[in-house]
Motif scaffolding. Structure first.
Motif, PDB file in Angstrom:
ATOM      1  N   UNK A  23      15.721  68.945  20.620  1.00 24.26           N
ATOM      2  CA  UNK A  23      15.811  70.412  20.592  1.00 24.26           C
ATOM      3  C   UNK A  23      16.569  70.862  21.832  1.00 24.26           C
ATOM      4  N   UNK A  24      17.596  71.673  21.634  1.00 27.13           N
ATOM      5  CA  UNK A  24      18.446  72.106  22.745  1.00 27.13           C
ATOM      6  C   UNK A  24      18.292  73.607  22.965  1.00 27.13           C
ATOM      7  N   UNK A  25      17.901  73.977  24.184  1.00 23.08           N
ATOM      8  CA  UNK A  25      17.738  75.390  24.558  1.00 23.08           C
ATOM      9  C   UNK A  25      19.013  75.838  25.263  1.00 23.08           C
ATOM     10  N   UNK A  26      19.605  76.898  24.755  1.00 21.18           N
ATOM     11  CA  UNK A  26      20.880  77.322  25.313  1.00 21.18           C
ATOM     12  C   UNK A  26      20.981  78.850  25.325  1.00 21.18           C
ATOM     13  N   UNK A  27      21.923  79.337  26.082  1.00 21.57           N
ATOM     14  CA  UNK A  27      22.068  80.784  26.280  1.00 21.57           C
ATOM     15  C   UNK A  27      23.113  81.366  25.336  1.00 21.57           C
ATOM     16  N   UNK A  39      21.689  67.384  18.736  1.00 21.83           N
ATOM     17  CA  UNK A  39      20.415  68.109  18.575  1.00 21.83           C
ATOM     18  C   UNK A  39      20.241  68.597  17.147  1.00 21.83           C
ATOM     19  N   UNK A  40      19.018  68.490  16.649  1.00 20.55           N
ATOM     20  CA  UNK A  40      18.737  68.960  15.284  1.00 20.55           C
ATOM     21  C   UNK A  40      18.313  70.419  15.246  1.00 20.55           C
ATOM     22  N   UNK A  41      17.836  70.945  16.390  1.00 24.19           N
ATOM     23  CA  UNK A  41      17.389  72.341  16.449  1.00 24.19           C
ATOM     24  C   UNK A  41      17.980  72.994  17.689  1.00 24.19           C
ATOM     25  N   UNK A  42      18.479  74.202  17.525  1.00 26.03           N
ATOM     26  CA  UNK A  42      19.008  74.988  18.646  1.00 26.03           C
ATOM     27  C   UNK A  42      18.072  76.167  18.897  1.00 26.03           C
ATOM     28  N   UNK A  43      17.566  76.282  20.119  1.00 26.08           N
ATOM     29  CA  UNK A  43      16.786  77.456  20.521  1.00 26.08           C
ATOM     30  C   UNK A  43      17.716  78.354  21.317  1.00 26.08           C
ATOM     31  N   UNK A  77      26.537  79.702  14.727  1.00 30.45           N
ATOM     32  CA  UNK A  77      26.013  78.673  15.630  1.00 30.45           C
ATOM     33  C   UNK A  77      25.655  77.414  14.852  1.00 30.45           C
ATOM     34  N   UNK A  78      25.032  77.584  13.675  1.00 24.93           N
ATOM     35  CA  UNK A  78      24.647  76.433  12.857  1.00 24.93           C
ATOM     36  C   UNK A  78      25.877  75.617  12.457  1.00 24.93           C
TER      37      UNK A  78
END
Length: 541
Positions: free
Chosen positions: A175-179, A208-212, A227-228
């Motif tokens: 899971x990748x947290x990004x701005x 990454x399978x999920x973007x936060x 984004x997807x």
């Protein structure tokens, strides 16, 4: 549920630091726990320090202490507060610890004379530690500190890549947290930083399978779709993490964004349905309480309130459980003088822990004001020590009373340093940590025996013995005990002869403790003495 095949969820961050990876990790772990799983959590810090124990609060924020006496990153505090469980030293490790361990093994000959390299030796040590923390859990959530692209984080990303290769897609999730920044002049949210951050991850073999997506504004369906597509994730795997009114609202926001659907799908799990009713009720009381109370928080690190993170969160926990908003009045002790007008409108006064002489006299003035004006008072660690000094100066009349921390040659060391405390049976009882800066520190959890019918015992629901955590070098000097007690100071908590807590006989509610109650406070289980302090302060409103 019990599953010997632990699943690993890695949380990385991109673009810049302080995006909220710790809250993201805590929130995901909370949802999994409330879905019936056994969940553990790990924070990896890429700095070379062995731990944050010698780092300045201005540099690193609060040092959190675990029950087994480890000084850790403040995110461990978030993990405990969200998961309502105690973690250990193993739940936080640093690059310094990894390299030290590998070097020590090399010195012992465990590598059989091989040349020691980042790959495989450093990376193998990282993987070994991650897997050992995950043992016995259905899930291990792993937060990697720093930002993707940082040089010091590369061995950890390689460990992530190798673990996914070794364990398969059904056991490792990224899971990748990004701005997603909002550009005010253009009145637009921009996705390029997120695209570049994910490209950096994919360049080293991690997709990454999920973007936060952290954003101060909501994202449209079109922007999420963009984004997807650009990050090659499913449409439902772009989770918007908009700024929340409370960090404890984030798990509920994630649930609303349906983050558990892509998590379950990627890890081949059935649909996950967490029970968040109690959590939701507490969050509503944080956001829309029916009462309010004003607490004077007298400290010296007010330029960086992260230094007191556990304590401010503990006040929020107490407020939520009492349906009250705790309004903190930040008072810089260095600016506090005999003019006490700033203290007049307070419902309670709190003196937190700390080190050093700076700002001490202002804290003593605040303590005197609380004692003389019958204001509910709670002193913690240094706050207890200064309460004893204030009492000695202004009730016993010993104006020279002080701590050997402030004056090593004082004739009246009401507070003094002890390297090792030996109890009456001749047994060493104090777990101490030798600091590179000199001296020792009492760290971790200890038992405390409570005085019958004391305010402290009533706060702890009439328990005879409690366990709380410590982080300090100095203790109340038992030499002056009888002198203090004769004038109305009550010793309400003891540990093997050490003074752990005090209170006043002729005061509505004046309690001070040597331990740090904030370290054991959680949203669903607030610390009893902090809860009682806020309750007593509400009575004064």
């Amino acid at each position: 549920m019990q599953n010997h095949n632990t699943r690993y969820i890695f949380v990385t961050g991109g673009v810049l630091s302080s995006l909220g990876k710790g809250i993201t990790s805590s929130s995901i772990a909370t949802l999994l726990k409330h879905s019936g799983f056994e969940v553990s959590i790990l924070k990896i810090d890429p700095y070379i320090n062995l731990d944050p124990g010698t780092m300045s609060p201005l540099e690193h924020g609060e040092v959190f202490v675990t029950q087994d006496g480890a000084e850790t990153d403040l995110d461990i505090g978030h993990y405990e507060r969200f998961l309502n469980k105690s973690l250990e030293k193993k739940n936080n490790f640093t690059t310094g610890q990894i390299y030290l361990s590998v070097i020590e093994k090399e010195r012992r000959g465990e590598y059989l004379g091989k040349t020691i390299q980042i790959v495989p030796h450093i990376v193998d040590e990282i993987k070994h530690r991650i897997k050992s923390v995950g043992e016995g859990s259905d899930f291990l959530v792993v937060e990697l500190g720093g930002t993707v692209g940082d040089m010091e984080g590369m061995p950890y990303l390689e460990a992530m890549r190798e673990m996914k290769h070794e364990l398969g897609n059904e056991r490792v999730l990224s899971i990748h947290v990004t701005l997603v920044p909002y550009i005010k002049t253009a009145e637009e949210l921009k996705t390029k930083p997120t695209q570049h951050s994910v490209q950096e991850l994919r360049r080293i073999g991690i997709s990454p399978q999920i973007i936060v997506a952290r954003s101060e504004k909501p994202l449209s369906k079109e922007l999420k779709r963009k984004i997807a597509l650009s990050c090659d994730v499913a449409d439902d795997s772009v989770i918007v993490a908009e700024d929340a009114k409370s960090i404890y609202q984030v798990p509920l926001n994630f649930l609303q964004e349906d983050i558990l659907t892509p998590i379950a799908r990627n890890l081949s799990l059935p649909p996950l349905k967490p029970n968040m009713q109690e959590w939701d009720l507490l969050v509503k009381k944080i956001i829309s309480p029916t009462k309010s109370v004003k607490i004077g928080f007298v400290g010296k690190y007010l330029s960086l309130k992260e230094s007191y993170k556990s304590l401010t969160e503990a006040l929020i926990h107490a407020g939520a459980n009492l349906d009250a908003k705790v309004e903190i009045e930040w008072i810089d002790s260095e600016n506090l003088t005999s003019n006490s007008s700033i203290l007049q409108d307070l419902d309670g006064i709190l003196i937190p822990g700390g080190f050093g002489e700076r700002g001490v006299e202002g804290k003593i003035l605040a303590i005197q004001y609380a004692r003389e004006h019958n204001i509910p008072f709670l002193g913690i660690c240094l706050g207890m020590q200064l309460s004893i000094i204030e009492f000695a100066r202004n009730v016993l009349g010993i104006k020279e009373a002080t701590s050997s921390e402030f004056d090593s040659k004082t004739s009246y060391p009401f507070i003094y340093m002890i390297e090792d405390f030996i109890d009456q049976e001749g047994q060493k009882q104090i777990r101490t940590h030798t600091s590179p800066l000199g001296g020792t520190m009492r760290l971790g959890e200890y038992e405390c025996n409570l005085k019958e019918n004391s305010l402290l015992q009533k706060a702890y629901n009439n328990q005879k013995t409690i366990k709380e955590r410590h982080r300090h070098r100095y203790e109340a000097n038992p030499k002056y005990r009888s002198m203090l007690e004769e004038k109305g100071l009550i010793i309400s908590g003891e540990s093997n002869g050490l003074i752990e807590a005090i209170e006043l006989a002729n005061h509505p509610w004046f309690v001070a403790v040597q331990f740090h109650p904030e370290f054991t406070s959680r949203l669903q289980n607030p610390n009893p003495v902090i809860l009682e302090f806020v309750k007593q302060s509400l009575k004064k409103c």
